[in-house]
Enzyme design. Structure first.
Site, PDB file in Angstrom:
ATOM      1  N   LYS A  17       6.720   7.175  -3.643  1.00 33.55           N
ATOM      2  CA  LYS A  17       7.266   8.040  -2.592  1.00 33.55           C
ATOM      3  C   LYS A  17       8.629   7.550  -2.127  1.00 33.55           C
ATOM      4  CE  LYS A  17       3.762   7.383   0.215  1.00 33.55           C
ATOM      5  NZ  LYS A  17       2.947   6.427  -0.593  1.00 33.55           N
ATOM      6  N   ARG A  88      -0.991  11.259   7.475  1.00 32.34           N
ATOM      7  CA  ARG A  88      -1.986  10.462   6.765  1.00 32.34           C
ATOM      8  C   ARG A  88      -3.399  10.758   7.211  1.00 32.34           C
ATOM      9  NH1 ARG A  88       1.870   6.138   5.137  1.00 32.34           N
ATOM     10  NH2 ARG A  88       0.611   4.660   3.997  1.00 32.34           N
ATOM     11  N   ARG A 122       6.001  -5.280  -6.553  1.00 31.29           N
ATOM     12  CA  ARG A 122       7.167  -4.670  -5.883  1.00 31.29           C
ATOM     13  C   ARG A 122       8.001  -5.726  -5.157  1.00 31.29           C
ATOM     14  NH1 ARG A 122       6.106   0.127  -1.872  1.00 31.29           N
ATOM     15  NH2 ARG A 122       4.593  -1.359  -1.100  1.00 31.29           N
ATOM     16  N   ARG A 155       6.742  -7.425   0.306  1.00 36.06           N
ATOM     17  CA  ARG A 155       6.218  -6.941   1.588  1.00 36.06           C
ATOM     18  C   ARG A 155       4.935  -7.682   1.950  1.00 36.06           C
ATOM     19  NH1 ARG A 155       6.305  -0.396   1.546  1.00 36.06           N
ATOM     20  NH2 ARG A 155       4.160  -0.696   2.266  1.00 36.06           N
ATOM     21  N   ARG A 166      -5.594  -0.772   1.606  1.00 36.88           N
ATOM     22  CA  ARG A 166      -4.726   0.407   1.777  1.00 36.88           C
ATOM     23  C   ARG A 166      -5.208   1.545   0.890  1.00 36.88           C
ATOM     24  NH1 ARG A 166       0.676  -2.315   0.317  1.00 36.88           N
ATOM     25  NH2 ARG A 166       1.525  -0.200   0.395  1.00 36.88           N
TER      26      ARG A 166
END
Ligand code: AP5
Ligand code: MG
Ligand code: ZN
Length: 211
Positions: A17, A88, A122, A155, A166
């Site tokens: 996203k 969400r 990431r 992160r 998550r």
């Protein structure tokens, strides 16, 4: 319809996203509105519900009043935007419907095993927020952002345990949001497992056909 569309980008954690929102923001000259980045920039903000940090580091949703206010402020007059990371849950869907009208709703679909690999690998720029990946999207120089020279970090919520939580929250709470837009007949599903540039070609074509 306007050339600056109101785009909603849906997808599980790690679907791309943020990566694709940056392309949409450039191409259509619209702001990138993302609750995740806004919350990360204000992790220790005191609210009557506590700080965002504790929720985010556990992989749980931050309470609705906090995120609703961020979105209402960021959308402003709602003349063109790409919205990423919101809504969400069904309460957020209802809130959004009250404050704006969506022109395009796209879902980036990616399998669960690929999501875990993407998130644990990431790296994010501390200065401009650009996304990289240790395998799939390496910067020219390790640890340094191609765009701005900023430092690349992992992160806090990209550890394997938090990633799993998550994904669990996504299945339980956010998949009904996807179904809401599917049932409304506005959802356009895009294969998010293609290369980043192939995903972008598909996404841009989909937006251009819709607006
Ligand atoms: P948020 O920041 O929104 O995180 P998320 O939804 O979990 O999504 P990500 O940002 O992790 O993934 P992405 O889809 O943007 O993927 P990316 O492009 O980086 O939210 C974080 C937290 O904030 C939540 O857990 C919650 O606590 C809170 N929060 C946020 N919004 C909220 C709300 N509305 N209500 C309540 N709480 C809220 O790509 C991932 C990786 O894959 C990158 O390394 C990238 O380089 C790579 N990649 C991208 N595309 C490809 C491709 N096509 N092929 C290979 N690799 C790719
Ligand atoms: Mg993101
Ligand atoms: Zn940068």
């Amino acid at each position: 319809m306007s050339q600056q569309p109101n785009v909603l980008l849906l997808g599980p954690p790690g679907a791309g996203k943020g990566t694709q929102s940056a392309n949409i923001a450039d191409e259509y000259d619209v702001p990138h509105v993302t609750t995740g980045d806004a919350l990360r920039a204000n992790k220790d903000m005191q609210t009557e519900h506590g700080t965002p940090r504790s929720f985010m580091e556990a992989g749980e949703l931050v309470p609705d009043p906090v995120v609703n206010e961020i979105v209402a402020e960021a959308l402003g007059d709602g003349e063109g935007y790409v919205l990423d990371g919101y809504p969400r849950n069904e309460e957020q869907v209802a809130y959004l419907a009250d404050i704006t009208t969506l022109d395009v709703v796209c879902l980036l679909s990616v399998s669960e095993s690929e999501l875990v690999d993407r998130l644990t690998g990431r790296r994010v720029c501390t200065e401009c927020g650009a996304n990289y990946h240790v395998e799939f999207d390496q910067p020219d120089e390790e640890g340094v952002c191609d765009e701005c020279g900023g430092e690349l970090i992992q992160r806090d919520d990209d550890t394997e345990d938090t990633v799993r939580e998550r994904l669990r929250v996504y299945h339980e709470t956010t998949e009904p949001v996807v179904e809401h837009y599917r049932e409304a007949g506005v959802l356009q599903e895009i294969d998010g497992e293609q290369s980043p540039s192939a995903v972008w070609d598909t996404l841009r074509a989909t937006i251009d056909e819709t607006i």
